[in-house]
Design a protein around this motif. Structure first.
Motif, PDB file in Angstrom:
ATOM      1  N   VAL A  82     111.735 126.634  58.895  1.00 18.15           N
ATOM      2  CA  VAL A  82     112.056 125.725  59.995  1.00 18.15           C
ATOM      3  C   VAL A  82     113.027 126.433  60.921  1.00 18.15           C
ATOM      4  CG1 VAL A  82     113.041 123.487  60.609  1.00 18.15           C
ATOM      5  CG2 VAL A  82     111.772 123.751  58.465  1.00 18.15           C
ATOM      6  N   PHE A  83     112.735 126.418  62.208  1.00 14.84           N
ATOM      7  CA  PHE A  83     113.681 127.008  63.184  1.00 14.84           C
ATOM      8  C   PHE A  83     114.532 125.908  63.780  1.00 14.84           C
ATOM      9  CE2 PHE A  83     110.410 130.417  63.418  1.00 14.84           C
ATOM     10  CZ  PHE A  83     111.244 131.463  63.047  1.00 14.84           C
ATOM     11  N   GLY A  84     115.786 126.199  63.999  1.00 15.89           N
ATOM     12  CA  GLY A  84     116.687 125.232  64.629  1.00 15.89           C
ATOM     13  C   GLY A  84     117.151 124.174  63.647  1.00 15.89           C
ATOM     14  N   GLY A  96      94.894 134.104  62.141  1.00 16.14           N
ATOM     15  CA  GLY A  96      95.147 132.754  62.643  1.00 16.14           C
ATOM     16  C   GLY A  96      95.345 132.760  64.146  1.00 16.14           C
ATOM     17  N   PRO A  97      95.223 131.581  64.775  1.00 18.19           N
ATOM     18  CA  PRO A  97      95.398 131.508  66.233  1.00 18.19           C
ATOM     19  C   PRO A  97      96.829 131.859  66.607  1.00 18.19           C
ATOM     20  CG  PRO A  97      95.321 129.304  65.290  1.00 18.19           C
ATOM     21  CD  PRO A  97      94.997 130.242  64.185  1.00 18.19           C
ATOM     22  N   SER A  98      97.035 132.255  67.841  1.00 19.93           N
ATOM     23  CA  SER A  98      98.377 132.717  68.198  1.00 19.93           C
ATOM     24  C   SER A  98      99.339 131.533  68.225  1.00 19.93           C
ATOM     25  CB  SER A  98      98.355 133.466  69.528  1.00 19.93           C
ATOM     26  OG  SER A  98      98.387 132.568  70.581  1.00 19.93           O
ATOM     27  N   GLY A  99     100.549 131.798  67.784  1.00 19.41           N
ATOM     28  CA  GLY A  99     101.569 130.758  67.719  1.00 19.41           C
ATOM     29  C   GLY A  99     101.547 129.950  66.432  1.00 19.41           C
ATOM     30  N   CYS A 100     100.685 130.349  65.477  1.00 14.84           N
ATOM     31  CA  CYS A 100     100.548 129.527  64.266  1.00 14.84           C
ATOM     32  C   CYS A 100     101.588 129.864  63.216  1.00 14.84           C
ATOM     33  CB  CYS A 100      99.144 129.656  63.693  1.00 14.84           C
ATOM     34  SG  CYS A 100      98.842 131.224  62.859  1.00 14.84           S
ATOM     35  N   GLY A 101     102.295 130.955  63.375  1.00 15.35           N
ATOM     36  CA  GLY A 101     103.342 131.283  62.413  1.00 15.35           C
ATOM     37  C   GLY A 101     103.056 132.522  61.583  1.00 15.35           C
ATOM     38  N   LYS A 102     102.085 133.334  62.015  1.00 16.91           N
ATOM     39  CA  LYS A 102     101.750 134.561  61.273  1.00 16.91           C
ATOM     40  C   LYS A 102     102.946 135.505  61.225  1.00 16.91           C
ATOM     41  CE  LYS A 102      98.403 135.718  64.131  1.00 16.91           C
ATOM     42  NZ  LYS A 102      98.471 134.614  65.101  1.00 16.91           N
ATOM     43  N   SER A 103     103.518 135.762  62.416  1.00 18.39           N
ATOM     44  CA  SER A 103     104.657 136.682  62.470  1.00 18.39           C
ATOM     45  C   SER A 103     105.820 136.145  61.657  1.00 18.39           C
ATOM     46  CB  SER A 103     105.110 136.893  63.914  1.00 18.39           C
ATOM     47  OG  SER A 103     104.074 137.466  64.661  1.00 18.39           O
ATOM     48  N   THR A 104     106.023 134.841  61.744  1.00 18.42           N
ATOM     49  CA  THR A 104     107.142 134.231  61.023  1.00 18.42           C
ATOM     50  C   THR A 104     106.994 134.443  59.520  1.00 18.42           C
ATOM     51  OG1 THR A 104     107.264 132.578  62.772  1.00 18.42           O
ATOM     52  CG2 THR A 104     108.445 132.100  60.750  1.00 18.42           C
ATOM     53  N   LEU A 105     105.775 134.220  59.026  1.00 17.50           N
ATOM     54  CA  LEU A 105     105.539 134.420  57.597  1.00 17.50           C
ATOM     55  C   LEU A 105     105.755 135.885  57.220  1.00 17.50           C
ATOM     56  CD1 LEU A 105     104.663 133.033  54.991  1.00 17.50           C
ATOM     57  CD2 LEU A 105     102.284 133.587  55.554  1.00 17.50           C
ATOM     58  N   ALA A 116      96.667 125.997  62.474  1.00 17.57           N
ATOM     59  CA  ALA A 116      97.491 125.963  63.685  1.00 17.57           C
ATOM     60  C   ALA A 116      98.884 125.456  63.317  1.00 17.57           C
ATOM     61  CB  ALA A 116      96.856 125.052  64.723  1.00 17.57           C
ATOM     62  N   SER A 117      99.818 125.661  64.250  1.00 14.88           N
ATOM     63  CA  SER A 117     101.224 125.385  63.976  1.00 14.88           C
ATOM     64  C   SER A 117     101.444 123.928  63.574  1.00 14.88           C
ATOM     65  CB  SER A 117     102.026 125.707  65.229  1.00 14.88           C
ATOM     66  OG  SER A 117     103.387 125.512  64.971  1.00 14.88           O
ATOM     67  N   PRO A 118     102.286 123.614  62.573  1.00 14.75           N
ATOM     68  CA  PRO A 118     102.978 124.570  61.705  1.00 14.75           C
ATOM     69  C   PRO A 118     102.007 125.242  60.738  1.00 14.75           C
ATOM     70  CG  PRO A 118     103.441 122.330  61.016  1.00 14.75           C
ATOM     71  CD  PRO A 118     102.626 122.234  62.264  1.00 14.75           C
ATOM     72  N   GLN A 133     109.160 123.038  62.650  1.00 10.08           N
ATOM     73  CA  GLN A 133     108.639 123.701  61.465  1.00 10.08           C
ATOM     74  C   GLN A 133     107.636 124.764  61.904  1.00 10.08           C
ATOM     75  OE1 GLN A 133     106.110 121.337  58.930  1.00 10.08           O
ATOM     76  NE2 GLN A 133     107.072 122.117  57.073  1.00 10.08           N
ATOM     77  N   ALA A 134     107.858 126.009  61.506  1.00  6.80           N
ATOM     78  CA  ALA A 134     106.945 127.086  61.895  1.00  6.80           C
ATOM     79  C   ALA A 134     105.938 127.357  60.787  1.00  6.80           C
ATOM     80  CB  ALA A 134     107.727 128.350  62.219  1.00  6.80           C
ATOM     81  N   VAL A 135     106.393 127.277  59.528  1.00  5.21           N
ATOM     82  CA  VAL A 135     105.495 127.509  58.404  1.00  5.21           C
ATOM     83  C   VAL A 135     105.649 126.367  57.405  1.00  5.21           C
ATOM     84  CG1 VAL A 135     104.897 129.039  56.495  1.00  5.21           C
ATOM     85  CG2 VAL A 135     105.576 130.027  58.689  1.00  5.21           C
TER      86      VAL A 135
HETATM   87  N1  ADP Z   1     113.275 132.885  66.257  1.00  2.00           N
HETATM   88  C1  ADP Z   1     112.604 131.752  66.533  1.00  2.00           C
HETATM   89  N2  ADP Z   1     113.258 130.630  66.904  1.00  2.00           N
HETATM   90  C2  ADP Z   1     112.594 129.484  67.173  1.00  2.00           C
HETATM   91  N3  ADP Z   1     111.275 129.355  67.106  1.00  2.00           N
HETATM   92  C3  ADP Z   1     110.539 130.415  66.755  1.00  2.00           C
HETATM   93  C4  ADP Z   1     111.168 131.676  66.455  1.00  2.00           C
HETATM   94  N4  ADP Z   1     110.198 132.566  66.133  1.00  2.00           N
HETATM   95  C5  ADP Z   1     109.027 131.890  66.243  1.00  2.00           C
HETATM   96  N5  ADP Z   1     109.227 130.613  66.601  1.00  2.00           N
HETATM   97  C6  ADP Z   1     108.190 129.577  66.763  1.00  2.00           C
HETATM   98  O1  ADP Z   1     107.429 129.517  65.574  1.00  2.00           O
HETATM   99  C7  ADP Z   1     106.055 129.351  65.865  1.00  2.00           C
HETATM  100  C8  ADP Z   1     105.255 130.466  65.233  1.00  2.00           C
HETATM  101  O2  ADP Z   1     105.518 131.683  65.906  1.00  2.00           O
HETATM  102  P1  ADP Z   1     104.945 133.103  65.437  1.00  2.00           P
HETATM  103  O3  ADP Z   1     105.197 133.262  63.988  1.00  2.00           O
HETATM  104  O4  ADP Z   1     105.478 134.133  66.322  1.00  2.00           O
HETATM  105  O5  ADP Z   1     103.374 132.895  65.699  1.00  2.00           O
HETATM  106  P2  ADP Z   1     102.215 133.992  65.675  1.00  2.00           P
HETATM  107  O6  ADP Z   1     102.779 135.284  65.217  1.00  2.00           O
HETATM  108  O7  ADP Z   1     101.197 133.440  64.754  1.00  2.00           O
HETATM  109  O8  ADP Z   1     101.670 134.067  67.059  1.00  2.00           O
HETATM  110  C9  ADP Z   1     105.928 129.318  67.377  1.00  2.00           C
HETATM  111  O9  ADP Z   1     105.826 127.973  67.769  1.00  2.00           O
HETATM  112  C10 ADP Z   1     107.200 129.949  67.869  1.00  2.00           C
HETATM  113  O10 ADP Z   1     107.571 129.385  69.090  1.00  2.00           O
END
Ligand code: ADP
Ligand code: MG
Lengths: 315, 283
Positions: free
Chosen positions: B34-36, B62-71, B232-234, B43-45
């Protein structure tokens, strides 16, 4: 591209021909090794030839510009000469302005005069002390502010409050505060250089791409190593700009300080000439100040150049 | 390509006698990110559990913005999960480290260091001698076929070459896991294909675990042993698709019926999720 760069390329042509984008690798390796057979006299001659024709080219291309600059400067000198010899008094008064010839002869005399060099030496020493101190404090403060919110919120208010006050405005208070006049002049010099250096460093540090810091972390770098290998080099172009600007401001502040107090220094020399009705020396002082300012800014740029060499390659 | 990689084992002493099964075991347990905080938190993931075996090549699709990078970043140690745990080789992840090499989508080479010094960075900060550093760097540079560029600066190389250097730089630490976040996303199609083959041959030589994030279905199927499809997100993992295509993989497989069938499965789920993501964004 610099002349040397062209020459280096002339040599490069012979040794490594950069791979055209994305070829299958390994195959052309052989081909390259057969090329690297040391430099022959022919290559050196080719390089020298390139250098000479380069220089000639540049001269020819800039010939008009150089010629026009010379003409313009000569005209300016002539106007100055005429205005002073006819003692023009048309709102601006040239009656007491020394002629170019008098200024030149005063300068010539001073060249053999030890006291003149002492004035210059004293000014240079003040600049060095004040400027180097400002550089050390400024870069350190800028870096810490850029990397720590806490430090930033502690220091930044002071910058906001103090920056709009020109170093010159500090002179009376500085004389009251510092034990010696020397110390107060150096303080003024330091203050002048400090703000451009702090602010540019801060800016440079903040501009460091976060992905580079992340990369360094995942490669195992410690905080100190990240600072040394990532943040500092990344901020360096901005720091260099701050250092060059700071050098100019520090001369400006020094002269103000020297005119108002002190018994030596090129600023004092200039003001003293006015008090002693030795008018040619005023202009000599002015020209020396201009020359020293330009030279020291150039020296700063020259010193930073090797550290920024990688930027050239980026284009 | 293979001709350059043959001597690799000699250069990796601590791996030469270790079996592939020993390193790069990733366990993600009930991870939620969870961010913030408070009202503005998002919730990102979603709660996710997942195991990746040593030496596996896993793609997260996964589609962009779904939380791949976050995971992925939670495995790298850039993001701390709000709950749950991430362990790599039985060690809880708390910060980034040289055991998990990272390759980014954006070019992330140090512009002020030569190619060789970029690759030598990991060994150098680990305190190895200059001789060791340059010997390691040269080995890996040769592996990615860029020896000629040792003394060039990153800006003098094409995008594809820079990414090859980025991979070499990550591998120069002998990591047990290689984490890649859309590393070929910015490259043209031709270059990307070549990079994919290149990566597979490095991977088979290393026996390293690779977690590869992409939104490109073809790329995921071509590379992976397993494709994890994210919602898709989360984000949460909605499918864990085994890719039985034989190795070594050949670009020609992309037109085969087995590949097509897999692609169809992926595309259907991705399309549904992309649509959901699109609707979410337009609400
Ligand atoms: N550092 C952060 N602070 C707040 N929100 C974030 C942060 N990093 C990513 N997010 C949010 O988390 C969600 C997933 O982002 P991300 O993992 O980058 O997606 P992907 O890599 O699948 O495109 C997005 O809605 C993004 O705005
Ligand atoms: Mg992403």
């Amino acid at each position: 591209m610099s002349k040397l760069g062209r020459v280096a390329n002339a040599i490069d042509d012979k040794t490594v021909d950069p791979e055209p984008v994305e070829k299958a690798t390994g195959v052309e390796k052989e081909a390259v090794y057969t090329h690297v057979s040391g430099l022959s006299g022919e290559d050196v001659a080719k390089a020298l030839g390139a250098l000479l024709s380069q220089a000639a080219d540049e001269l020819r291309r800039n010939a008009t510009t150089i010629f026009l600059s010379l003409v313009s400067l000569t005209l300016g000198l002539l106007v100055w000469h005429l205005a002073t010899s006819y003692k023009v008094d048309f709102y601006i008064n040239f009656q007491n302005v020394p002629s170019p010839a008098k200024v030149f002869s005063a300068f010539w005399t001073h060249l053999g005069d030890t006291e003149f060099y002492i004035h210059i030496g004293v000014s240079m020493q003040r600049i060095l002390t004040g400027y180097i101190t400002a550089a050390v404090i400024g870069i350190a403060a800028g870096v810490f502010m850029g990397r720590s919110k806490l430090v930033r919120s502690l220091i930044y208010p002071y910058i906001e409050v103090l920056r709009p006050i020109p170093a010159v405005a500090w002179i009376p208070l500085a004389i009251l505060m510092w034990p010696t006049e020397e110390a107060s002049i150096i303080y003024i010099t330091l203050l002048g250089a400090l703000f451009p250096i702090v602010l540019n460093t801060l800016h440079g540090v903040e501009q460091t791409p976060e992905v580079l810091v992340r990369a360094a972390k995942s490669l195992g770098a410690s905080q100190l190593q990240i600072f040394w290998h990532v943040i500092l080099p990344s901020a360096l172009p901005s720091i260099a700009a701050g250092l060059a600007i700071g050098m100019g401001v520090s001369w400006f502040s020094l002269l103000a300080g020297e005119i108002i107090s002190g018994q030596y220094g090129i600023g004092y020399f200039t003001w003293d000439a006015y008090s002693l009705i030795n008018y040619p020396d005023i202009v000599v002082g002015m020209l020396v100040i201009g020359g020293l300012g330009t030279l020291s800014t150039y020296a700063v740029k020259l010193a930073m150049k090797p550290l920024l060499a990688w930027q050239k390659r980026a284009r | 390509m293979n001709t350059q990689v043959v001597s690799l084992k000699e250069h990796i002493p601590h791996r030469a006698h270790a079996s592939k099964k020993d390193f790069g075991h990733i366990v993600i347990e009930d991870v939620e990110i969870v961010f913030g905080k408070g009202a503005t938190s998002s919730q990102a993931v979603k709660k996710t559990s997942l195991e990746i075996k040593p030496g596996e090549f896993v793609c997260i699709l996964g589609p962009s913005g779904c939380g791949k990078s976050t995971l992925l970043n939670s495995i790298a140690g850039y993001v701390t999960p709000s709950s749950g745990s991430v362990r790599v080789d039985e060690k809880a992840v708390s910060e980034p480290g040289p055991d998990r090499g990272m390759v980014f989508q954006q070019y992330s080479l140090f512009p002020w260091k030569t190619i060789l010094d970029n690759i030598a960075f990991g060994p150098k900060v680990a305190g190895r001698t200059n001789v060791e550093c340059s010997s390691i760097a040269n080995t890996f540079l040769e592996m990615v076929g860029l020896s000629k560029f040792a003394h060039k600066y990153p800006a003098e190389l094409s995008g594809g070459m820079q990414q090859r250097v980025g991979i070499a730089r990550a591998l120069a630490n002998y990591p047990s896991v290689l984490l890649m976040d859309e590393p070929f996303g910015a490259l043209d199609a031709q270059t990307r294909l070549m990079m994919q083959e290149n990566l597979l041959s490095l991977w088979s030589e290393f026996g390293i675990t690779v977690v590869f994030v992409t939104h490109d279905v073809d790329e995921a199927i071509f590379l992976a042993d397993r494709v994890l499809i994210m919602s898709a997100s989360p984000g949460s993992i909605i499918d864990d698709l085994h890719i039985p295509l034989p190795r070594p993989r050949d670009p020609a497989m992309a037109t085969g019926s087995e590949f097509m069938a897999l692609k169809k499965v992926c595309l259907e789920q991705i399309r549904a999720e992309s649509l959901r993501a699109f609707e979410q964004q337009n609400m």
